[in-house]
Design an enzyme around this catalytic site. Structure first.
Site, PDB file in Angstrom:
ATOM      1  N   ARG A 195     -25.502 -46.177  -0.361  1.00  0.00           N
ATOM      2  CA  ARG A 195     -25.924 -44.854   0.093  1.00  0.00           C
ATOM      3  C   ARG A 195     -26.953 -44.293  -0.881  1.00  0.00           C
ATOM      4  O   ARG A 195     -26.665 -43.431  -1.701  1.00  0.00           O
ATOM      5  CB  ARG A 195     -24.703 -43.934   0.190  1.00  0.00           C
ATOM      6  CG  ARG A 195     -23.850 -44.195   1.439  1.00  0.00           C
ATOM      7  CD  ARG A 195     -24.469 -43.521   2.647  1.00  0.00           C
ATOM      8  NE  ARG A 195     -23.857 -43.946   3.909  1.00  0.00           N
ATOM      9  CZ  ARG A 195     -22.870 -43.314   4.517  1.00  0.00           C
ATOM     10  NH1 ARG A 195     -22.332 -42.246   3.978  1.00  0.00           N
ATOM     11  NH2 ARG A 195     -22.419 -43.745   5.678  1.00  0.00           N
TER      12      ARG A 195
ATOM     13  N   ASP B  81     -29.385 -48.099   7.146  1.00  0.00           N
ATOM     14  CA  ASP B  81     -27.958 -47.777   7.120  1.00  0.00           C
ATOM     15  C   ASP B  81     -27.375 -47.739   8.536  1.00  0.00           C
ATOM     16  O   ASP B  81     -27.454 -46.738   9.233  1.00  0.00           O
ATOM     17  CB  ASP B  81     -27.758 -46.423   6.422  1.00  0.00           C
ATOM     18  CG  ASP B  81     -26.299 -46.111   6.126  1.00  0.00           C
ATOM     19  OD1 ASP B  81     -25.421 -46.757   6.726  1.00  0.00           O
ATOM     20  OD2 ASP B  81     -26.042 -45.223   5.301  1.00  0.00           O
TER      21      ASP B  81
ATOM     22  N   TYR C  42     -19.705 -41.970  -0.366  1.00  0.00           N
ATOM     23  CA  TYR C  42     -18.611 -42.032   0.591  1.00  0.00           C
ATOM     24  C   TYR C  42     -17.430 -41.242   0.057  1.00  0.00           C
ATOM     25  O   TYR C  42     -17.212 -41.159  -1.156  1.00  0.00           O
ATOM     26  CB  TYR C  42     -18.151 -43.481   0.818  1.00  0.00           C
ATOM     27  CG  TYR C  42     -19.181 -44.372   1.443  1.00  0.00           C
ATOM     28  CD1 TYR C  42     -19.287 -44.480   2.820  1.00  0.00           C
ATOM     29  CD2 TYR C  42     -20.043 -45.129   0.659  1.00  0.00           C
ATOM     30  CE1 TYR C  42     -20.230 -45.316   3.405  1.00  0.00           C
ATOM     31  CE2 TYR C  42     -20.996 -45.967   1.234  1.00  0.00           C
ATOM     32  CZ  TYR C  42     -21.069 -46.055   2.607  1.00  0.00           C
ATOM     33  OH  TYR C  42     -22.008 -46.879   3.173  1.00  0.00           O
TER      34      TYR C  42
END
Length: 370
Positions: A121, A129, A226
């Site tokens: 990320r 992604d 995340y």
């Protein structure tokens, strides 16, 4: 270098990993593109859509035999593995942390494998992604499904017969899916609240016009962008802070998933007992165990007057858009990894390092090949 586009075989899957438009761009880059027969049919792409732009449509066995790179959306299964040859490069979502047996099987075949769900990320990886692009659609579809299943409408409506108050929507998890769910529910006129372990999502929530339910997250920092698994103490605090909104909600959408692990239980059966009679709960984390204690993947159950729908709403239901987005992610990824159709194999580069799970039959861990 030949790229093989495989038809998805997972039950209920309607997407295809590369759309005709992206196949055309790959051909323009110098790749040959082989497409399994009917690979795009459930996404409204005909075989002729591929042949018209220069791709070659072949039977499944031929694609496996001739392609250097094999691309899918879902993990390669046992039948796929029988057809994989040494030296082939596999690209799909592998969910490698929770499927070590699959990774070992790929390594035993002497193949190389990239896991698309392992994309870091970071800003320069955003256009590769696949989790973000697909979850965005899942958040939208969750609200549409909820609207269909509810016995109420979303917006405030003033009629000659009286005033209808707006529905209340509660969303657990303000990631990509949660943000799109907030935006969609607000556009439909609902009163929306949301909560997340990551306090940095408060501003994003409020920018969309929803109320953020704040819970003290000391010691619960996220990992790599995340959400990480919450502690028991945080789970207790969250229940206390969110229960009032939960019990008033007409629609609840849960999106909390931790990569490679079972989904955290956010709503217990005891809490469901106190929810509104007729409320609807859409559990997007059902494939990994579910955020609600009563969720069952692929099923709709009614417990204590609440309709609980366990699903991924993996954007199979909007497979044309989902395929287009996934394909664009794959194009950007392949362009990143190659130079004039040849792989660069820059193992010091973060995107390559984190997504390359198996290299020439050897499993990699912590940036090194075993």
């Amino acid at each position: 270098m030949k790229i093989g586009i495989l038809k998805e075989t997972q039950l209920g899957e309607k997407r295809v990993s590369i759309s005709p438009n992206i196949a055309k761009q790959l051909i323009e880059l110098g790749f040959d593109v082989l497409v399994e027969e009917d690979a795009g049919s459930t996404s409204s792409f005909k075989d002729s859509d591929y042949t018209n732009i220069g791709a070659i449509v072949e039977k499944r066995g031929v694609v496996f035999k001739e392609a250097n790179i094999l691309i899918k959306i879902n993990p390669f299964d046992e039948e796929d593995l029988k057809l994989i040859d040494k030296g082939q490069i596999l690209m799909s979502q592998l969910f490698h942390k929770s499927h070590p047996e699959l990774i070992k099987a790929i390594a035993n075949k002497g193949a190389t494998a990239f896991s698309m769900d392992a994309m870091p990320r970071i800003s320069r990886a955003q256009d590769m992604d696949v989790l973000s692009s697909q979850n965005n659609l899942a958040g939208y579809k969750a609200v549409i499904l909820g609207a269909y299943e509810m016995t109420k409408i979303f917006p405030l409506m003033m009629t000659a017969a009286g005033t209808i108050t707006p529905s209340r929507v509660l969303i657990y998890g303000v990631g990509v899916a949660g943000l799109q769910a907030i935006a969609t529910a607000k556009r439909l006129g609902a009163v929306v609240e949301a909560t997340d372990i990551r306090l940095e999502t408060k501003e994003q929530t409020e920018s969309l016009g929803a109320k953020f339910i704040t819970v003290d997250n000391t010691g619960e920092e996220s990992e790599g962008g995340y959400a990480k698994a919450a502690s028991e103490e945080y789970a207790r605090k969250q229940k206390e802070a969110v229960d009032k909104s939960l019990f008033q909600a007409d629609l609840v959408i849960t999106t909390a998933m931790v990569p490679g692990r079972k989904s955290p239980i956010l709503i217990t059966e005891e809490q469901v007992k106190h929810m509104k009679n007729g409320a609807v709960l859409i559990d997007l984390a059902a494939a990994q165990g579910g955020n609600c204690e009563l969720s069952e993947m692929g099923k709709t159950v009614v417990k204590h007057g609440v309709k609980i729908i366990g699903t991924t709403i993996s954007p199979e239901s909007v497979s044309t858009n989902a395929s287009d987005l996934y394909a664009k992610n794959m194009l950007n990824f392949i362009k990143h990894l190659t130079d004039k159709t040849e792989f660069k194999w820059d193992l010091e580069e973060e995107i390559t390092d984190e997504t390359l799970i198996v290299k020439d039959g050897k499993i990699r861990k912590n940036g090194k090949t075993e």
